[in-house]
Motif scaffolding. Structure first.
Motif, mmCIF file in Angstrom:
data_model
loop_
_atom_site.group_PDB
_atom_site.id
_atom_site.type_symbol
_atom_site.label_atom_id
_atom_site.label_comp_id
_atom_site.label_asym_id
_atom_site.label_seq_id
_atom_site.Cartn_x
_atom_site.Cartn_y
_atom_site.Cartn_z
ATOM 1 N N SER A 1 0.844 -1.224 0.105
ATOM 2 C CA SER A 1 -0.029 0.013 -0.005
ATOM 3 C C SER A 1 0.794 1.176 0.078
ATOM 4 C CB SER A 1 -0.926 -0.043 1.140
ATOM 5 O OG SER A 1 -1.833 -0.932 0.852
ATOM 6 N N THR A 2 2.047 1.005 -0.441
ATOM 7 C CA THR A 2 2.724 2.382 -0.632
ATOM 8 C C THR A 2 2.585 2.944 -1.837
ATOM 9 O OG1 THR A 2 4.643 1.227 0.498
ATOM 10 C CG2 THR A 2 5.335 3.200 -0.778
ATOM 11 N N ILE A 3 2.745 4.479 -1.887
ATOM 12 C CA ILE A 3 2.500 5.125 -2.932
ATOM 13 C C ILE A 3 3.812 6.119 -3.215
ATOM 14 C CG2 ILE A 3 1.254 7.373 -3.645
ATOM 15 C CD1 ILE A 3 -1.015 6.676 -1.698
ATOM 16 N N PHE A 4 4.115 5.435 -4.501
ATOM 17 C CA PHE A 4 5.318 6.160 -5.010
ATOM 18 C C PHE A 4 4.950 7.252 -6.200
ATOM 19 C CE2 PHE A 4 6.067 1.657 -4.063
ATOM 20 C CZ PHE A 4 7.463 1.645 -3.315
ATOM 21 N N THR A 5 5.228 8.647 -5.866
ATOM 22 C CA THR A 5 4.988 9.586 -6.859
ATOM 23 C C THR A 5 5.994 9.864 -7.938
ATOM 24 O OG1 THR A 5 6.295 11.174 -5.621
ATOM 25 C CG2 THR A 5 3.816 11.035 -5.042
ATOM 26 N N GLY A 6 7.011 9.176 -7.689
ATOM 27 C CA GLY A 6 8.163 9.416 -8.797
ATOM 28 C C GLY A 6 8.584 8.044 -9.355
ATOM 29 N N GLU A 7 9.763 8.050 -9.884
ATOM 30 C CA GLU A 7 10.220 6.746 -10.532
ATOM 31 C C GLU A 7 10.816 5.853 -9.374
ATOM 32 O OE1 GLU A 7 12.913 7.156 -14.073
ATOM 33 O OE2 GLU A 7 14.451 6.560 -12.587
ATOM 34 N N VAL A 8 10.913 4.518 -9.526
ATOM 35 C CA VAL A 8 11.364 3.533 -8.640
ATOM 36 C C VAL A 8 12.527 2.959 -9.507
ATOM 37 C CG1 VAL A 8 10.902 1.520 -7.437
ATOM 38 C CG2 VAL A 8 9.243 3.352 -7.341
ATOM 39 N N ASN A 9 13.736 3.123 -9.074
ATOM 40 C CA ASN A 9 14.721 2.781 -10.007
ATOM 41 C C ASN A 9 15.745 1.559 -9.283
ATOM 42 O OD1 ASN A 9 17.078 2.185 -11.646
ATOM 43 N ND2 ASN A 9 17.644 4.584 -12.028
ATOM 44 N N ALA A 10 15.423 0.477 -9.882
ATOM 45 C CA ALA A 10 16.479 -0.610 -9.337
ATOM 46 C C ALA A 10 17.248 -1.443 -10.722
ATOM 47 C CB ALA A 10 15.509 -1.869 -8.434
ATOM 48 N N ALA A 11 17.460 -0.601 -11.580
ATOM 49 C CA ALA A 11 18.003 -1.225 -12.858
ATOM 50 C C ALA A 11 19.071 -1.866 -12.592
ATOM 51 C CB ALA A 11 18.200 0.104 -13.934
ATOM 52 N N ASN A 12 19.458 -2.944 -13.133
ATOM 53 C CA ASN A 12 20.801 -3.679 -13.031
ATOM 54 C C ASN A 12 21.068 -4.162 -11.508
ATOM 55 O OD1 ASN A 12 23.144 -5.075 -14.106
ATOM 56 N ND2 ASN A 12 24.306 -3.401 -13.568
ATOM 57 N N SER A 13 19.962 -4.872 -10.923
ATOM 58 C CA SER A 13 19.745 -4.847 -9.477
ATOM 59 C C SER A 13 19.431 -6.379 -9.414
ATOM 60 C CB SER A 13 19.094 -4.144 -8.670
ATOM 61 O OG SER A 13 19.567 -2.881 -8.866
ATOM 62 N N LEU A 14 20.119 -6.961 -8.458
ATOM 63 C CA LEU A 14 19.771 -8.326 -7.855
ATOM 64 C C LEU A 14 19.213 -8.424 -6.546
ATOM 65 C CD1 LEU A 14 19.578 -11.596 -8.093
ATOM 66 C CD2 LEU A 14 22.139 -11.542 -7.441
ATOM 67 N N PHE A 15 18.164 -8.779 -6.242
ATOM 68 C CA PHE A 15 17.462 -8.826 -5.003
ATOM 69 C C PHE A 15 17.743 -10.165 -4.141
ATOM 70 C CE2 PHE A 15 15.099 -5.524 -7.358
ATOM 71 C CZ PHE A 15 14.678 -4.620 -6.375
ATOM 72 N N LEU A 16 18.434 -10.076 -3.054
ATOM 73 C CA LEU A 16 18.938 -11.424 -2.431
ATOM 74 C C LEU A 16 17.609 -11.730 -1.470
ATOM 75 C CD1 LEU A 16 22.661 -10.801 -1.785
ATOM 76 C CD2 LEU A 16 21.650 -12.081 -3.431
ATOM 77 N N GLN A 17 16.647 -11.022 -1.097
ATOM 78 C CA GLN A 17 15.498 -11.227 -0.248
ATOM 79 C C GLN A 17 14.264 -10.915 -0.899
ATOM 80 O OE1 GLN A 17 16.488 -12.664 2.521
ATOM 81 N NE2 GLN A 17 18.677 -12.443 2.061
ATOM 82 N N GLN A 18 13.276 -11.182 -0.290
ATOM 83 C CA GLN A 18 11.970 -10.813 -0.974
ATOM 84 C C GLN A 18 11.481 -9.541 -0.980
ATOM 85 O OE1 GLN A 18 8.707 -12.772 1.365
ATOM 86 N NE2 GLN A 18 7.467 -12.750 -0.278
ATOM 87 N N LEU A 19 10.681 -9.173 -2.053
ATOM 88 C CA LEU A 19 10.159 -7.897 -2.221
ATOM 89 C C LEU A 19 8.447 -8.042 -2.357
ATOM 90 C CD1 LEU A 19 11.428 -4.780 -4.296
ATOM 91 C CD2 LEU A 19 8.956 -5.698 -4.662
ATOM 92 N N THR A 20 7.934 -7.244 -1.574
ATOM 93 C CA THR A 20 6.435 -7.300 -1.714
ATOM 94 C C THR A 20 5.850 -6.060 -2.141
ATOM 95 O OG1 THR A 20 5.850 -7.274 0.445
ATOM 96 C CG2 THR A 20 6.136 -9.544 -0.287
ATOM 97 N N ALA A 21 4.839 -5.944 -2.855
ATOM 98 C CA ALA A 21 4.467 -4.699 -3.058
ATOM 99 C C ALA A 21 2.735 -4.752 -3.257
ATOM 100 C CB ALA A 21 5.052 -3.980 -4.440
ATOM 101 N N THR A 22 1.984 -5.174 -2.481
ATOM 102 C CA THR A 22 0.779 -5.652 -2.449
ATOM 103 C C THR A 22 0.071 -4.302 -2.339
ATOM 104 O OG1 THR A 22 1.028 -7.698 -1.329
ATOM 105 C CG2 THR A 22 -1.432 -6.858 -1.620
ATOM 106 N N SER A 23 -0.854 -3.918 -3.376
ATOM 107 C CA SER A 23 -1.677 -2.715 -3.424
ATOM 108 C C SER A 23 -0.942 -1.488 -3.518
ATOM 109 C CB SER A 23 -2.643 -2.735 -2.203
ATOM 110 O OG SER A 23 -3.578 -3.832 -2.417
ATOM 111 N N ALA A 24 0.316 -1.498 -3.985
ATOM 112 C CA ALA A 24 1.300 -0.373 -4.025
ATOM 113 C C ALA A 24 0.859 0.350 -5.383
ATOM 114 C CB ALA A 24 2.905 -0.462 -4.227
ATOM 115 N N LYS A 25 0.943 1.697 -5.304
ATOM 116 C CA LYS A 25 0.602 2.645 -6.494
ATOM 117 C C LYS A 25 1.904 3.140 -7.050
ATOM 118 C CE LYS A 25 -4.127 3.266 -4.907
ATOM 119 N NZ LYS A 25 -4.264 2.930 -3.704
#
Length: 192
Positions: free
Chosen positions: A162-186
């Motif tokens: 349920s997070t609201i991101f008003t701008g860009e979310v940049n994770a280009a060329n990234s490796l996530f070693l842990q879980q990422l959840t974004a349920t109902s994120a905008k």
């Protein structure tokens, strides 16, 4: 008398409906109240991790986080404090931004470790399990004649429910070693 009883019962039903309809609205309004994340609160939260799902967590949920000016002292401190906490942890931790409003671009790669992916080039900060995950997704280059690739490696988990991101979310060329959840994120901007 029957007509009065009927009107009274209708009135009671109407009042109950109004009461039960307004209660959830009132509760929802309370959960929507957010304060601005200040440098003092940020420092307190990164130094006082909470347990969520059995994992140490930086809890920055329910805040308005203004990182719209990447050159501001707050934006720089935001990334620096979180990155230092993530990378100094001996066990994986998470960053919880649930129900927050992120104003400006979120540069997740600023929370990462930029690493060469050649044999023997991974920083010693990575645990053997993390090194195994990295090798699973990016087989390490052993050939000295080939260019060694680089990747932004994110050691922590992310919770953006349920997070609201008003701008860009940049994770280009990234490796996530842990879980990422974004349920109902905008997401109001690009996601890279």
């Amino acid at each position: 008398m029957a007509a009065l009883a009927k009107q009274l019962s209708i009135l009671i039903v109407a009042l109950c409906l109004i009461f039960f309809t307004l209660k959830p609205l009132e509760a929802n309004a309370q959960t929507e109240q957010r304060n601005y994340l200040t440098p003092e609160i940020l420092e307190k939260q990164v130094n006082n991790l909470v347990q969520q799902a059995g994992r140490d967590t930086i809890d920055l949920s329910n805040y308005i986080i203004d990182i719209s000016n990447p050159d501001s002292e707050f934006s720089q401190k935001f990334y620096q404090e979180i990155r230092n906490t993530i990378n100094s942890a001996t066990n994986p931790i998470s960053l919880d931004l649930s129900n927050s409003i992120i104003q400006g671009d979120l540069q997740l790669k600023q929370l990462s470790i930029l690493s060469l992916l050649g044999a023997g080039t991974l920083p010693s900060i990575f645990t053997p399990l993390e090194q195994s995950k990295i090798n699973q997704y990016y087989p390490l280059v052993n050939d000295a004649t080939k260019q060694i690739p680089r990747a932004n490696i994110l050691r922590c988990g992310f919770k953006f429910d349920s997070t609201i991101f008003t701008g860009e979310v940049n994770a280009a060329n990234s490796l996530f070693l842990q879980q990422l959840t974004a349920t109902s994120a905008k997401f109001q901007g690009l996601v890279k």
